[in-house]
Write a protein that holds these residues in place. Sequence first.
Motif, PDB file in Angstrom:
ATOM      1  N   VAL A  24       0.837  -1.207   0.000  1.00  0.00           N
ATOM      2  CA  VAL A  24       0.000   0.000   0.000  1.00  0.00           C
ATOM      3  C   VAL A  24       0.870   1.254   0.000  1.00  0.00           C
ATOM      4  CG1 VAL A  24      -1.648   1.332   1.378  1.00  0.00           C
ATOM      5  CG2 VAL A  24      -1.976  -1.104   1.066  1.00  0.00           C
ATOM      6  N   GLN A  25       1.980   1.198   0.721  1.00  0.00           N
ATOM      7  CA  GLN A  25       2.870   2.365   0.819  1.00  0.00           C
ATOM      8  C   GLN A  25       3.824   2.463  -0.365  1.00  0.00           C
ATOM      9  OE1 GLN A  25       4.599   1.522   4.641  1.00  0.00           O
ATOM     10  NE2 GLN A  25       3.046   2.707   5.733  1.00  0.00           N
ATOM     11  N   GLY A  26       3.814   1.465  -1.260  1.00  0.00           N
ATOM     12  CA  GLY A  26       4.671   1.495  -2.442  1.00  0.00           C
ATOM     13  C   GLY A  26       6.132   1.203  -2.129  1.00  0.00           C
ATOM     14  N   LYS A  27       6.407   0.399  -1.120  1.00  0.00           N
ATOM     15  CA  LYS A  27       7.779   0.119  -0.702  1.00  0.00           C
ATOM     16  C   LYS A  27       8.313  -1.216  -1.221  1.00  0.00           C
ATOM     17  CE  LYS A  27       7.454   2.699   3.638  1.00  0.00           C
ATOM     18  NZ  LYS A  27       7.537   2.599   5.109  1.00  0.00           N
ATOM     19  N   LEU A  28       7.519  -1.958  -1.975  1.00  0.00           N
ATOM     20  CA  LEU A  28       7.962  -3.260  -2.465  1.00  0.00           C
ATOM     21  C   LEU A  28       8.749  -3.122  -3.767  1.00  0.00           C
ATOM     22  CD1 LEU A  28       4.791  -5.495  -1.920  1.00  0.00           C
ATOM     23  CD2 LEU A  28       6.815  -5.335  -0.477  1.00  0.00           C
ATOM     24  N   THR A  29       9.620  -4.082  -3.999  1.00  0.00           N
ATOM     25  CA  THR A  29      10.315  -4.141  -5.284  1.00  0.00           C
ATOM     26  C   THR A  29       9.303  -4.552  -6.344  1.00  0.00           C
ATOM     27  OG1 THR A  29      10.894  -6.468  -5.032  1.00  0.00           O
ATOM     28  CG2 THR A  29      12.451  -4.847  -4.128  1.00  0.00           C
ATOM     29  N   PRO A  30       9.601  -4.329  -7.611  1.00  0.00           N
ATOM     30  CA  PRO A  30       8.643  -4.733  -8.656  1.00  0.00           C
ATOM     31  C   PRO A  30       8.318  -6.231  -8.626  1.00  0.00           C
ATOM     32  CG  PRO A  30      10.267  -3.230  -9.577  1.00  0.00           C
ATOM     33  CD  PRO A  30      10.704  -3.536  -8.169  1.00  0.00           C
ATOM     34  N   GLU A  31       9.302  -7.063  -8.290  1.00  0.00           N
ATOM     35  CA  GLU A  31       9.055  -8.503  -8.221  1.00  0.00           C
ATOM     36  C   GLU A  31       8.102  -8.837  -7.073  1.00  0.00           C
ATOM     37  OE1 GLU A  31      12.364  -7.336  -8.114  1.00  0.00           O
ATOM     38  OE2 GLU A  31      12.613  -7.521 -10.283  1.00  0.00           O
ATOM     39  N   GLU A  32       8.356  -8.246  -5.910  1.00  0.00           N
ATOM     40  CA  GLU A  32       7.496  -8.488  -4.752  1.00  0.00           C
ATOM     41  C   GLU A  32       6.093  -7.954  -5.009  1.00  0.00           C
ATOM     42  OE1 GLU A  32      10.670  -8.262  -1.050  1.00  0.00           O
ATOM     43  OE2 GLU A  32       9.894  -6.389  -1.913  1.00  0.00           O
ATOM     44  N   GLN A  33       6.018  -6.792  -5.652  1.00  0.00           N
ATOM     45  CA  GLN A  33       4.726  -6.192  -5.967  1.00  0.00           C
ATOM     46  C   GLN A  33       3.946  -7.111  -6.908  1.00  0.00           C
ATOM     47  OE1 GLN A  33       5.029  -2.186  -7.369  1.00  0.00           O
ATOM     48  NE2 GLN A  33       2.862  -2.029  -7.835  1.00  0.00           N
ATOM     49  N   HIS A  34       4.609  -7.666  -7.896  1.00  0.00           N
ATOM     50  CA  HIS A  34       3.949  -8.576  -8.833  1.00  0.00           C
ATOM     51  C   HIS A  34       3.455  -9.828  -8.109  1.00  0.00           C
ATOM     52  CE1 HIS A  34       2.994 -10.625 -12.535  1.00  0.00           C
ATOM     53  NE2 HIS A  34       3.761 -11.658 -12.159  1.00  0.00           N
ATOM     54  N   GLU A  35       4.273 -10.341  -7.200  1.00  0.00           N
ATOM     55  CA  GLU A  35       3.899 -11.542  -6.436  1.00  0.00           C
ATOM     56  C   GLU A  35       2.648 -11.282  -5.593  1.00  0.00           C
ATOM     57  OE1 GLU A  35       6.018 -13.922  -2.887  1.00  0.00           O
ATOM     58  OE2 GLU A  35       7.280 -13.600  -4.673  1.00  0.00           O
ATOM     59  N   VAL A  36       2.591 -10.115  -4.940  1.00  0.00           N
ATOM     60  CA  VAL A  36       1.423  -9.759  -4.134  1.00  0.00           C
ATOM     61  C   VAL A  36       0.193  -9.597  -5.026  1.00  0.00           C
ATOM     62  CG1 VAL A  36       0.413  -7.952  -2.678  1.00  0.00           C
ATOM     63  CG2 VAL A  36       2.749  -8.723  -2.251  1.00  0.00           C
ATOM     64  N   GLU A  37       0.361  -8.957  -6.187  1.00  0.00           N
ATOM     65  CA  GLU A  37      -0.766  -8.761  -7.094  1.00  0.00           C
ATOM     66  C   GLU A  37      -1.301 -10.082  -7.631  1.00  0.00           C
ATOM     67  OE1 GLU A  37       0.949  -6.041  -9.894  1.00  0.00           O
ATOM     68  OE2 GLU A  37       0.507  -4.297  -8.625  1.00  0.00           O
ATOM     69  N   MET A  38      -0.411 -11.028  -7.878  1.00  0.00           N
ATOM     70  CA  MET A  38      -0.848 -12.348  -8.333  1.00  0.00           C
ATOM     71  C   MET A  38      -1.668 -13.037  -7.239  1.00  0.00           C
ATOM     72  SD  MET A  38       0.091 -12.794 -11.431  1.00  0.00           S
ATOM     73  CE  MET A  38      -0.096 -14.549 -11.626  1.00  0.00           C
ATOM     74  N   HIS A  39      -1.237 -12.882  -6.005  1.00  0.00           N
ATOM     75  CA  HIS A  39      -1.975 -13.483  -4.900  1.00  0.00           C
ATOM     76  C   HIS A  39      -3.332 -12.805  -4.726  1.00  0.00           C
ATOM     77  CE1 HIS A  39      -2.786 -15.454  -1.110  1.00  0.00           C
ATOM     78  NE2 HIS A  39      -3.144 -14.273  -0.640  1.00  0.00           N
ATOM     79  N   LEU A  40      -3.366 -11.488  -4.852  1.00  0.00           N
ATOM     80  CA  LEU A  40      -4.611 -10.739  -4.669  1.00  0.00           C
ATOM     81  C   LEU A  40      -5.673 -11.142  -5.690  1.00  0.00           C
ATOM     82  CD1 LEU A  40      -3.200  -7.190  -3.903  1.00  0.00           C
ATOM     83  CD2 LEU A  40      -4.260  -8.772  -2.286  1.00  0.00           C
ATOM     84  N   ALA A  41      -5.247 -11.575  -6.856  1.00  0.00           N
ATOM     85  CA  ALA A  41      -6.200 -11.985  -7.887  1.00  0.00           C
ATOM     86  C   ALA A  41      -6.984 -13.226  -7.456  1.00  0.00           C
ATOM     87  CB  ALA A  41      -5.456 -12.262  -9.194  1.00  0.00           C
ATOM     88  N   ASP A  42      -6.370 -14.051  -6.592  1.00  0.00           N
ATOM     89  CA  ASP A  42      -7.018 -15.303  -6.185  1.00  0.00           C
ATOM     90  C   ASP A  42      -7.557 -15.290  -4.765  1.00  0.00           C
ATOM     91  OD1 ASP A  42      -6.432 -16.473  -8.626  1.00  0.00           O
ATOM     92  OD2 ASP A  42      -4.455 -17.141  -7.954  1.00  0.00           O
TER      93      ASP A  42
END
Length: 119
Positions: A24-42
């Motif tokens: 939420v704070q935008g502190k993740l690396t692009p890889e970590e952000q992508h991993e979280v977004e993939m999880h959020l989809a499911d």
Amino acid sequence: MNEHLKDIFVATGCPSQQQLLDYVQGKLTPEEQHEVEMHLADCELCSEALDGLSAFNDKEKLPALVREMKWDLLKKLHKKYRKSRRPENFNIYIAVIVLAIIFLVLALFWGYHFYTQPK
């Protein structure tokens, strides 16, 4: 209770609280952000948690707010648990005990009074 729901707070494949806060704070690396977004989809639970975290305007205060909400929830649960442990007729039990003590004291006093009087 459903066995699957009983262990809702154990380690799962879900992102940690800190990862969601960092997302939420935008502190993740692009890889970590992508991993979280993939999880959020499911994961509907994590998606809703993220929606709630995103609703706050001041993102820097989120960790303190989340910690405070956790403590408030734990206090309420503890208070509810303490109340639920009390028997339904708790007040009646107390009244019976108090009356028994009063009758015992009166009986002792009465017995002592008659025993010590001259014959």
